[in-house]
Scaffold this motif. Structure first.
Motif: not given
Ligand SMILES: Cc1ncc(COP(=O)(O)O)c(C=O)c1O
Length: 397
Positions: A43, A240, A278
């Motif tokens: 990521c 993700c 995130a």
């Protein structure tokens, strides 16, 4: 920040569906995972840092949708697609597939028809069948190695009084088309004219190759915007998916209200504590990641294409215009869908997704995920080549 997409990151024993569950999901635990749509790349660092920062606080109670969620979505959609969206149009969801199901439940009755365009991402069909609706297939036309929409057929199917909803995939998984403005206008006009609501899945819309441009369908005309729900997420672009955060754009207040109400009824809106940090980091701090990812993916595509042409000419790459999901035309192999599955998964030990899973019209194809370091791609291709050479040798004798 410089990313090294060649780096091999060990993913076994991380509860990874792709790596640890390949035996259960694909049928052979020895097979190299090139199936489900997550990549083997790290990521972006800002996403990792955002999750770690939140994890460092030792209380993981309920959270709420913070204002940064809306601001980051507005920023990203403007930057990526030059579409100005308003804060009140945006709705948080814990995934795109749950939205398909919720829209089907809210806007159709049992026995109503929902249109999709196979071969297409299989959960579209599951959502229709699981909810006892009728799957109507406006099958894509495959002509000279490229896929097209059958507008005449769509016109007929949308005219059915029971046709209530269409799920559109753009860019299209698995055939790799990035629909043009003209194609989108024709589809949307048919839907609007026939009062067919559109759920537009644009989850892959950041992954567009040189020479192509993603156009958000709802940005084209107000009447399309008022008749649609558009689904976005950082999950494919920034790897993700396990964090479960996506953003919907719903300009029509009536549709928005009904969808949010149904989410509440199903108690399916509570996000994980890590989803929003995130999401916000991905849509505000990771432009450089995508700038580096796209050329890497394009080089993987070129490597795959060249390899197939050189060593396995009976397997043809359907030229992708975006996404890291490659659609391979294996009709030249002269095998049944079961034989193809056996060829790739059991004999070559490469876990592809079998094409028939995307609709029976996909039976002569397989989908290969090339969102991985080139050395993994090379390893997979070498395995397939070994089996191919055995098979071809026997056949050509
Ligand atoms: C077209 C498409 N839509 C949706 C999803 C998954 O969405 P989510 O994980 O947000 O439910 C995928 C994942 O592969 C996909 O390819």
């Amino acid at each position: 920040m410089q990313y090294n997409f060649d780096e091999i990151i060990e993913r076994r024993n991380t509860q990874s569906s792709k790596w640890d569950n390949v035996g259960v999901r694909v049928g052979n635990s020895e097979a190299l995972p090139m199936w489900v749509a997550d990549t083997d790349f790290t990521c972006p660092i800002p996403v990792v840092e955002a999750v770690m920062e939140r994890a460092a606080h030792p209380i993981y109670g309920y959270s709420f949708v913070v204002p940064e969620f809306y601001e980051s979505t507005i920023r990203w959609i403007k930057k990526q697609h030059d579409w100005d969206i308003k804060k009140e149009w945006i709705v948080f969801a814990t995934g795109v597939v749950p939205v398909m199901n919720t829209m089907i439940q809210e806007y159709t009755q049992e026995g109503d028809e929902v249109i999709i365009q196979q071969p297409v991402y299989h959960p579209f069909g599951f959502a229709i069948n699981d909810n006892n609706r009728i799957l109507v297939n406006n099958e894509l036309i495959y002509k000279e190695g490229r896929y097209f929409i059958d507008f005449e057929d769509l016109e007929k199917r949308a005219a059915s009084p029971r046709a209530k909803l269409m799920i559109i995939c753009n860019p299209h998984n698995p055939v790799g088309r990035v629909w043009t403005e003209e194609e989108l206008i024709r589809v949307a006009d048919i839907c609007v004219r026939n009062h067919v609501l559109m759920v537009v899945d644009e989850i892959h819309s950041d992954l567009i190759f040189e020479g192509y441009r993603h156009v958000p369908l709802a940005s084209l005309k107000t009447e399309y915007a008022m008749n649609s729900v558009t689904c976005y997420a950082p999950s494919k672009t920034f790897n993700c998916a396990g964090l479960r955060g996506s953003g919907l754009v719903i300009p029509n207040p009536e549709i928005r209200k009904r969808l949010e109400q149904r989410f509440k009824m199903n108690r399916s809106i509570q996000q994980s504590i890590f989803a929003l940090p995130a999401y916000v980091a991905a849509y505000t701090k990771c432009d450089d990641y995508l700038d580096q990812l796209l050329p890497y993916l394009e080089r993987n595509v070129a490597y795959l294409d060249e390899y197939l042409k050189t060593y396995m000419p009976k397997i043809k790459l359907v030229k992708p215009e975006g996404t890291y999901l490659m659609w391979l035309d294996c009709s030249g192999m002269g095998m049944s869908p079961d034989e193809l599955e056996d060829f790739f998964i059991n004999r070559s030990l490469v876990a592809i997704s079998k094409g028939s899973g995307f609709g029976s019209c996909g039976g002569q194809f397989v989908r290969m995920n090339i969102g991985c370091p080139r050395s993994i791609l090379a390893k997979g291709l070498e395995r397939i080549k070994r089996t191919y050479e055995e098979g071809i040798y026997e056949k050509d004798m």
